[in-house]
Design a protein around this motif. Structure first.
Motif, PDB file in Angstrom:
ATOM      1  N   TRP A  30       3.750   3.410  95.335  1.00 58.09           N
ATOM      2  CA  TRP A  30       4.065   2.024  95.714  1.00 58.09           C
ATOM      3  C   TRP A  30       3.240   1.612  96.936  1.00 58.09           C
ATOM      4  CZ3 TRP A  30       5.977  -0.513  99.977  1.00 58.09           C
ATOM      5  CH2 TRP A  30       6.373  -1.839  99.784  1.00 58.09           C
ATOM      6  N   ILE A  31       3.180   2.506  97.930  1.00 56.76           N
ATOM      7  CA  ILE A  31       2.411   2.179  99.150  1.00 56.76           C
ATOM      8  C   ILE A  31       0.941   1.950  98.779  1.00 56.76           C
ATOM      9  CG2 ILE A  31       1.562   3.091 101.333  1.00 56.76           C
ATOM     10  CD1 ILE A  31       4.256   4.651 101.563  1.00 56.76           C
ATOM     11  N   ALA A  32       0.387   2.836  97.941  1.00 56.58           N
ATOM     12  CA  ALA A  32      -1.024   2.676  97.561  1.00 56.58           C
ATOM     13  C   ALA A  32      -1.251   1.331  96.886  1.00 56.58           C
ATOM     14  CB  ALA A  32      -1.440   3.823  96.636  1.00 56.58           C
ATOM     15  N   ASP A  33      -0.285   0.903  96.081  1.00 64.68           N
ATOM     16  CA  ASP A  33      -0.427  -0.370  95.366  1.00 64.68           C
ATOM     17  C   ASP A  33      -0.195  -1.562  96.304  1.00 64.68           C
ATOM     18  OD1 ASP A  33      -0.661  -1.524  92.520  1.00 64.68           O
ATOM     19  OD2 ASP A  33       1.071  -2.571  93.357  1.00 64.68           O
ATOM     20  N   ALA A  34       0.893  -1.519  97.057  1.00 63.39           N
ATOM     21  CA  ALA A  34       1.281  -2.681  97.863  1.00 63.39           C
ATOM     22  C   ALA A  34       0.411  -2.835  99.101  1.00 63.39           C
ATOM     23  CB  ALA A  34       2.748  -2.549  98.281  1.00 63.39           C
ATOM     24  N   HIS A  35      -0.086  -1.711  99.631  1.00 65.90           N
ATOM     25  CA  HIS A  35      -0.750  -1.741 100.937  1.00 65.90           C
ATOM     26  C   HIS A  35      -2.221  -1.342 100.839  1.00 65.90           C
ATOM     27  CE1 HIS A  35      -0.419  -2.167 105.194  1.00 65.90           C
ATOM     28  NE2 HIS A  35      -0.485  -0.901 105.495  1.00 65.90           N
ATOM     29  N   ARG A  40      -7.821  -0.787 102.818  1.00 63.46           N
ATOM     30  CA  ARG A  40      -9.270  -0.852 102.562  1.00 63.46           C
ATOM     31  C   ARG A  40      -9.972  -1.776 103.561  1.00 63.46           C
ATOM     32  NH1 ARG A  40      -7.519  -0.680  97.278  1.00 63.46           N
ATOM     33  NH2 ARG A  40      -7.537  -2.932  97.016  1.00 63.46           N
ATOM     34  N   ARG A  41      -9.290  -2.821 103.981  1.00 62.93           N
ATOM     35  CA  ARG A  41      -9.901  -3.777 104.931  1.00 62.93           C
ATOM     36  C   ARG A  41     -10.096  -3.164 106.312  1.00 62.93           C
ATOM     37  NH1 ARG A  41      -6.550  -7.629 102.492  1.00 62.93           N
ATOM     38  NH2 ARG A  41      -4.944  -7.328 104.085  1.00 62.93           N
ATOM     39  N   ALA A  42      -9.243  -2.201 106.680  1.00 60.26           N
ATOM     40  CA  ALA A  42      -9.319  -1.614 108.017  1.00 60.26           C
ATOM     41  C   ALA A  42     -10.497  -0.635 108.084  1.00 60.26           C
ATOM     42  CB  ALA A  42      -8.013  -0.891 108.339  1.00 60.26           C
ATOM     43  N   PRO A  43     -11.259  -0.625 109.187  1.00 56.85           N
ATOM     44  CA  PRO A  43     -12.445   0.245 109.243  1.00 56.85           C
ATOM     45  C   PRO A  43     -12.099   1.737 109.252  1.00 56.85           C
ATOM     46  CG  PRO A  43     -12.178  -1.042 111.289  1.00 56.85           C
ATOM     47  CD  PRO A  43     -11.127  -1.524 110.336  1.00 56.85           C
ATOM     48  N   THR A  58       4.519  16.608 101.818  1.00 60.20           N
ATOM     49  CA  THR A  58       4.496  15.146 101.640  1.00 60.20           C
ATOM     50  C   THR A  58       3.297  14.514 102.339  1.00 60.20           C
ATOM     51  OG1 THR A  58       5.945  14.700 103.535  1.00 60.20           O
ATOM     52  CG2 THR A  58       7.000  15.056 101.386  1.00 60.20           C
ATOM     53  N   ALA A  59       2.857  15.125 103.447  1.00 61.17           N
ATOM     54  CA  ALA A  59       1.686  14.577 104.149  1.00 61.17           C
ATOM     55  C   ALA A  59       0.413  14.853 103.356  1.00 61.17           C
ATOM     56  CB  ALA A  59       1.591  15.184 105.547  1.00 61.17           C
ATOM     57  N   VAL A  60       0.315  16.071 102.796  1.00 63.39           N
ATOM     58  CA  VAL A  60      -0.846  16.425 101.968  1.00 63.39           C
ATOM     59  C   VAL A  60      -0.954  15.450 100.792  1.00 63.39           C
ATOM     60  CG1 VAL A  60      -1.790  18.212 100.439  1.00 63.39           C
ATOM     61  CG2 VAL A  60      -0.729  18.864 102.623  1.00 63.39           C
ATOM     62  N   GLU A  61       0.172  15.191 100.153  1.00 60.25           N
ATOM     63  CA  GLU A  61       0.179  14.307  98.976  1.00 60.25           C
ATOM     64  C   GLU A  61      -0.064  12.853  99.351  1.00 60.25           C
ATOM     65  OE1 GLU A  61       3.388  17.236  96.764  1.00 60.25           O
ATOM     66  OE2 GLU A  61       4.020  15.270  97.492  1.00 60.25           O
ATOM     67  N   LEU A  62       0.451  12.435 100.508  1.00 64.62           N
ATOM     68  CA  LEU A  62       0.206  11.052 100.941  1.00 64.62           C
ATOM     69  C   LEU A  62      -1.297  10.816 101.087  1.00 64.62           C
ATOM     70  CD1 LEU A  62       1.543   8.360 101.824  1.00 64.62           C
ATOM     71  CD2 LEU A  62       1.448   9.219 104.187  1.00 64.62           C
ATOM     72  N   LEU A  63      -1.987  11.784 101.687  1.00 64.37           N
ATOM     73  CA  LEU A  63      -3.438  11.653 101.828  1.00 64.37           C
ATOM     74  C   LEU A  63      -4.101  11.522 100.456  1.00 64.37           C
ATOM     75  CD1 LEU A  63      -5.954  11.675 103.698  1.00 64.37           C
ATOM     76  CD2 LEU A  63      -6.094  14.131 103.254  1.00 64.37           C
ATOM     77  N   GLN A  64      -3.743  12.415  99.546  1.00 61.69           N
ATOM     78  CA  GLN A  64      -4.370  12.376  98.206  1.00 61.69           C
ATOM     79  C   GLN A  64      -4.142  11.025  97.537  1.00 61.69           C
ATOM     80  OE1 GLN A  64      -2.347  15.625  96.347  1.00 61.69           O
ATOM     81  NE2 GLN A  64      -3.754  17.185  97.119  1.00 61.69           N
ATOM     82  N   ARG A  65      -2.919  10.549  97.587  1.00 62.00           N
ATOM     83  CA  ARG A  65      -2.594   9.317  96.838  1.00 62.00           C
ATOM     84  C   ARG A  65      -3.163   8.085  97.525  1.00 62.00           C
ATOM     85  NH1 ARG A  65       2.709  12.103  95.790  1.00 62.00           N
ATOM     86  NH2 ARG A  65       2.264  13.226  93.863  1.00 62.00           N
ATOM     87  N   LEU A  66      -3.153   8.068  98.847  1.00 63.31           N
ATOM     88  CA  LEU A  66      -3.714   6.882  99.520  1.00 63.31           C
ATOM     89  C   LEU A  66      -5.224   6.828  99.360  1.00 63.31           C
ATOM     90  CD1 LEU A  66      -1.691   6.478 102.843  1.00 63.31           C
ATOM     91  CD2 LEU A  66      -1.382   5.315 100.658  1.00 63.31           C
ATOM     92  N   ARG A  67      -5.859   7.987  99.282  1.00 65.73           N
ATOM     93  CA  ARG A  67      -7.326   7.981  99.158  1.00 65.73           C
ATOM     94  C   ARG A  67      -7.784   7.390  97.828  1.00 65.73           C
ATOM     95  NH1 ARG A  67     -10.500  12.436 102.719  1.00 65.73           N
ATOM     96  NH2 ARG A  67     -10.108  11.305 104.661  1.00 65.73           N
ATOM     97  N   ASP A 244       8.351  -8.687  92.846  1.00 66.07           N
ATOM     98  CA  ASP A 244       7.259  -8.057  92.093  1.00 66.07           C
ATOM     99  C   ASP A 244       7.348  -8.484  90.630  1.00 66.07           C
ATOM    100  OD1 ASP A 244       9.537  -6.650  91.511  1.00 66.07           O
ATOM    101  OD2 ASP A 244       8.713  -4.664  91.929  1.00 66.07           O
ATOM    102  N   GLY A 245       6.578  -7.858  89.780  1.00 67.52           N
ATOM    103  CA  GLY A 245       6.511  -8.305  88.391  1.00 67.52           C
ATOM    104  C   GLY A 245       6.540  -7.141  87.428  1.00 67.52           C
ATOM    105  N   VAL A 246       6.306  -7.468  86.165  1.00 71.38           N
ATOM    106  CA  VAL A 246       6.518  -6.476  85.094  1.00 71.38           C
ATOM    107  C   VAL A 246       5.639  -5.240  85.265  1.00 71.38           C
ATOM    108  CG1 VAL A 246       4.878  -7.524  83.476  1.00 71.38           C
ATOM    109  CG2 VAL A 246       6.896  -6.304  82.600  1.00 71.38           C
ATOM    110  N   ARG A 247       4.482  -5.398  85.905  1.00 70.57           N
ATOM    111  CA  ARG A 247       3.601  -4.234  86.108  1.00 70.57           C
ATOM    112  C   ARG A 247       4.321  -3.146  86.918  1.00 70.57           C
ATOM    113  NH1 ARG A 247      -0.157  -2.754  89.831  1.00 70.57           N
ATOM    114  NH2 ARG A 247       0.283  -4.588  91.095  1.00 70.57           N
ATOM    115  N   ARG A 248       5.092  -3.552  87.927  1.00 75.12           N
ATOM    116  CA  ARG A 248       5.858  -2.581  88.713  1.00 75.12           C
ATOM    117  C   ARG A 248       7.171  -2.216  88.024  1.00 75.12           C
ATOM    118  NH1 ARG A 248       2.303  -0.006  91.187  1.00 75.12           N
ATOM    119  NH2 ARG A 248       4.084   1.232  91.896  1.00 75.12           N
ATOM    120  N   TRP A 249       7.787  -3.177  87.356  1.00 66.84           N
ATOM    121  CA  TRP A 249       9.047  -2.869  86.665  1.00 66.84           C
ATOM    122  C   TRP A 249       8.829  -1.749  85.650  1.00 66.84           C
ATOM    123  CZ3 TRP A 249      10.198  -8.688  85.160  1.00 66.84           C
ATOM    124  CH2 TRP A 249      10.332  -9.436  86.342  1.00 66.84           C
ATOM    125  N   ARG A 250       7.659  -1.741  85.024  1.00 67.62           N
ATOM    126  CA  ARG A 250       7.357  -0.691  84.035  1.00 67.62           C
ATOM    127  C   ARG A 250       7.432   0.715  84.640  1.00 67.62           C
ATOM    128  NH1 ARG A 250       5.328  -1.796  79.391  1.00 67.62           N
ATOM    129  NH2 ARG A 250       4.343   0.240  79.245  1.00 67.62           N
TER     130      ARG A 250
END
Ligand code: SAM
Length: 264
Positions: A30-35, A40-43, A58-67, A244-250
């Motif tokens: 959700w964070i990767a999608d919403a944020h 990406r805009r931040a340097p 959870t920190a290891v996975e957060l890095l993987q998913r946000l990247r 939100d919309g159906v893309r997230r509801w799915r």
């Protein structure tokens, strides 16, 4: 002269360190999608996994998913229990560091994300507003605080997203195959809401209406739990500010304006 932040006692209390691999996948996605666009805009965006627990999964996975959404992001795991920081250090790598700290968030640059999962559940309800305010004040201008709770293996999750001006949304996320009714999620409400799931409070009315919509959508169960969830959320959105919309509801999610669920 004031001591540097790292020399001060961290703000907060050591609590149980329970965690699990893959537990926070729904929140990470959700964070990767919403944020993702803001990251990406931040340097040189920094994301904090605050209170990552007895192991650093959870920190290891957060890095993987946000990247996948923002390749330049780096993650800092911050823990108030020093032994948990020492245990995490061997897992440091490019883009991932661990440090000792608390709600003061001891970083030189304000982070674009602070994620605190299953941390405030062990504090008193009366402490939540001050902790939120403290963490929000540490965010970069486009930053996001995501604070919430889930079960041991991450099948049921509820979190609040806040920006520097305060709470914006509440997201309910679940593995649909395991759901009997939407109010199953009540036991995972974040600290700010869990004691408010009583008649007369908005979150109680919301879960009651969600259960009714779910019951009315029973004929859709033959098409699968996902179709039933989508139909329920669509009906629910006639009376509640679903953002939100159906893309997230799915995905077994729904996100609602905080103002509609805030304690009365
Ligand atoms: C239940 S674990 C959650 C671990 C992981 N976030 C998860 O969801 O699987 C809570 C962790 O938060 C830490 N913690 C509690 N208060 C904290 C604070 N003020 N700052 C940093 N860490 C904190 C505790 O020491 C504990 O390790």
């Amino acid at each position: 002269m004031a001591p540097p932040p790292s020399a001060k006692r961290p703000v907060g209390t050591v609590t149980r360190g329970t965690t699990n691999p893959n537990r926070l996948r729904r929140m990470d996605r959700w964070i990767a999608d919403a944020h993702g666009a803001a990251l990406r805009r931040a340097p040189a965006p920094v994301a904090v996994d605050l209170g990552y627990g007895a192991a650093p999964w959870t920190a290891v996975e957060l890095l993987q998913r946000l990247r996948t959404a923002a390749p330049a992001v780096s993650v800092v795991g911050i823990e108030i229990e020093p032994a948990r920081v020492a245990a995490a250090k061997p897992y440091e790598r490019e883009g991932l560091t661990f440090r000792h700290g608390g709600f003061e968030v001891p970083l030189a640059e304000p982070p674009m994300l602070i994620r605190a999962a299953n941390v405030l559940r062990q504090y008193d309800e009366g402490e939540v507003a001050a902790v939120w305010a403290r963490l929000c004040a540490r965010l970069a201008p486009d930053g996001l605080l995501v604070e919430g709770t889930c079960d041991e293996i991450g099948r049921r999750h509820v979190w609040v997203a806040l920006d520097r001006s305060g709470p914006r949304t509440v997201t309910f996320a679940t593995r649909l195959g395991s759901l009997e009714r939407p109010s199953d999620l009540a036991e995972r409400l974040p600290k700010a809401l869990i004691h408010r799931n009583v008649p007369g409070e908005p979150v109680h009315a919301f879960l009651r209406d969600f259960d009714r919509a779910w019951a009315a959508a029973a004929p859709y169960a033959s098409l699968g739990a996902r179709q039933r969830w989508i139909k329920s959320v669509r009906d629910l959105s006639a009376d509640w500010p679903v953002v939100d919309g159906v893309r997230r509801w799915r995905q077994g999610e729904v996100t609602v304006n905080w103002a509609a669920l805030a304690p009365s």
